[in-house]
Design an enzyme around this catalytic site. Structure first.
Site, short mmCIF file in Angstrom:
data_model
loop_
_atom_site.label_atom_id
_atom_site.label_comp_id
_atom_site.label_asym_id
_atom_site.label_seq_id
_atom_site.Cartn_x
_atom_site.Cartn_y
_atom_site.Cartn_z
N LYS A 252 0.81 11.83 -2.05
CA LYS A 252 0.61 10.40 -2.30
C LYS A 252 -0.50 10.20 -3.33
O LYS A 252 -0.39 9.38 -4.24
CB LYS A 252 0.25 9.68 -0.98
CG LYS A 252 1.45 9.58 -0.03
CD LYS A 252 1.04 9.12 1.38
CE LYS A 252 2.25 9.19 2.32
NZ LYS A 252 1.93 8.81 3.71
N GLN B 137 -2.63 7.47 8.13
CA GLN B 137 -1.58 8.49 8.31
C GLN B 137 -1.33 8.74 9.79
O GLN B 137 -2.28 8.95 10.56
CB GLN B 137 -2.03 9.78 7.59
CG GLN B 137 -0.97 10.85 7.53
CD GLN B 137 0.17 10.53 6.57
OE1 GLN B 137 -0.03 9.93 5.51
NE2 GLN B 137 1.37 10.92 6.94
N ASP C 28 2.23 0.29 4.75
CA ASP C 28 3.27 0.96 5.55
C ASP C 28 4.10 -0.06 6.35
O ASP C 28 5.05 0.34 7.04
CB ASP C 28 2.64 1.97 6.52
CG ASP C 28 2.52 3.36 5.90
OD1 ASP C 28 3.14 3.58 4.83
OD2 ASP C 28 1.82 4.22 6.48
#
Ligand code: NAP
Length: 279
Positions: free
Chosen positions: A44, A88, A111
């Site tokens: 990322k 994460q 997200d």
């Protein structure tokens, strides 16, 4: 379906958008040292750097408390240099994941896991939607796969892939069936599919006999084995399917590209170039 090529093109478009918008900041928070999570975070950050997004890589020890993590998120929420923010997953056991996801500023939630963003998606008025489901939809569009009325089966009901992609397909007027670990006779259901999305995390969970001739198959799985990373579907499906995403080179690169697109979207929300509900 060549996700790598499409992702590359999209990243080129994003780089232009970033130049137009000025400084964009994306923060990632990783708690602990899970090697798979570390790999995703590195990918990322590399991709963000390539399109000119300023990515901040925050690493916290595996014994971090929930309060410490919440404090970190609060700081990032308040930080004007940060447009997009992701934590994460999975988080260590001592941390309440839903509470953490609720603490992220919804405008920065790239997200799409804050209840507000997930709710907007369920209502058919999407704001931030997770990068993997959006990437899957972009692949289907790129390959002109007709969605309206299409019999679509999604195997897996996670918050990060199965549920949101099912909602996106539903809103695109597909007829959607969602399968999971308790589904009886999975093969009988998947054989009905014009479009089959498999997001389970088990290599070979769907084989060539489970797929209708000519179906479009999206393999989301990323399973690490002795031969590197393999998907959830048996590669022999290629002989039956009309279209198939390879692993690697299918959904994976699309996820990274769409995360960058979500960061740009977050920057637009924060600069009020796009309206955010309730803001
Ligand atoms: P997850 O949270 O573990 O969810 C897995 C889902 O599969 C669950 O809904 C589970 O059912 C269902 N399932 C398990 N065994 C099954 C079986 N035998 N038959 C039918 N359904 C079954 O996984 P996830 O986060 O969605 O990830 C799925 C896979 O996609 C993983 O390999 C992950 O690494 C990969 N992934 C890839 C990307 C990418 O960018 N390519 C992004 C995200 C995830 P229950 O709900 O009943 O337990």
């Amino acid at each position: 379906m060549d996700g790598k090529a499409l992702a590359e093109r999209i990243r080129g478009e994003i780089a232009e958008e970033v130049r137009g918008l000025g400084e964009i900041g994306l923060a990632t928070v990783l708690v602990g040292d899970d090697p798979a999570s570390d790999t995703y975070i590195r990918l990322k950050h590399k991709a963000a750097g390539e399109v000119g997004i300023n990515a901040r890589d925050i690493r916290l020890a595996s014994h971090t408390t929930e309060e410490e993590l919440l404090e970190q998120i609060e700081q990032l929420n308040a930080d004007d240099a940060i447009d997009g923010l992701l934590v994460q997953l999975p988080l260590p056991d001592q941390i309440d994941e839903p509470r953490v996801l609720r603490s992220i500023d919804p405008k920065k939630d790239v997200d799409g896991l804050h209840p507000l963003n997930f709710g907007q998606l369920a209502l058919g008025r999407p704001t931030h939607v997770g990068a993997t489901p959006v990437g899957i939809m972009a692949l289907l569009e790129e390959y002109d796969v007709p969605l309206e009325g299409a019999r679509t089966v999604v195997v897996g009901r996670s918050d990060i892939v199965g549920k949101p992609v099912s909602l996106l397909l539903l809103h695109a007027n597909a007829t959607v069936t969602i399968c999971h670990s308790r589904t009886r006779d999975l093969g009988a259901v998947t054989r009905e599919a014009d479009i089959l999305v498999v997001a389970v995390g088990k290599a070979g969970v769907v084989g060539p006999d489970d797929v209708r001739e000519g179906a479009t198959v999206i393999d989301v799985g990323m399973n690490r084995g002795d031969d590197g990373v393999v998907g959830d579907v048996d590669p022999a499906i290629a002989d039956v399917a009309g279209l198939l995403t390879p692993v690697p080179g299918g959904v994976g690169p699309m996820t990274i590209a769409m995360l960058l697109r979500n960061a740009v979207r977050a920057a637009r929300y924060r600069r009020r170039l796009l309206a955010f509900p309730g803001a």
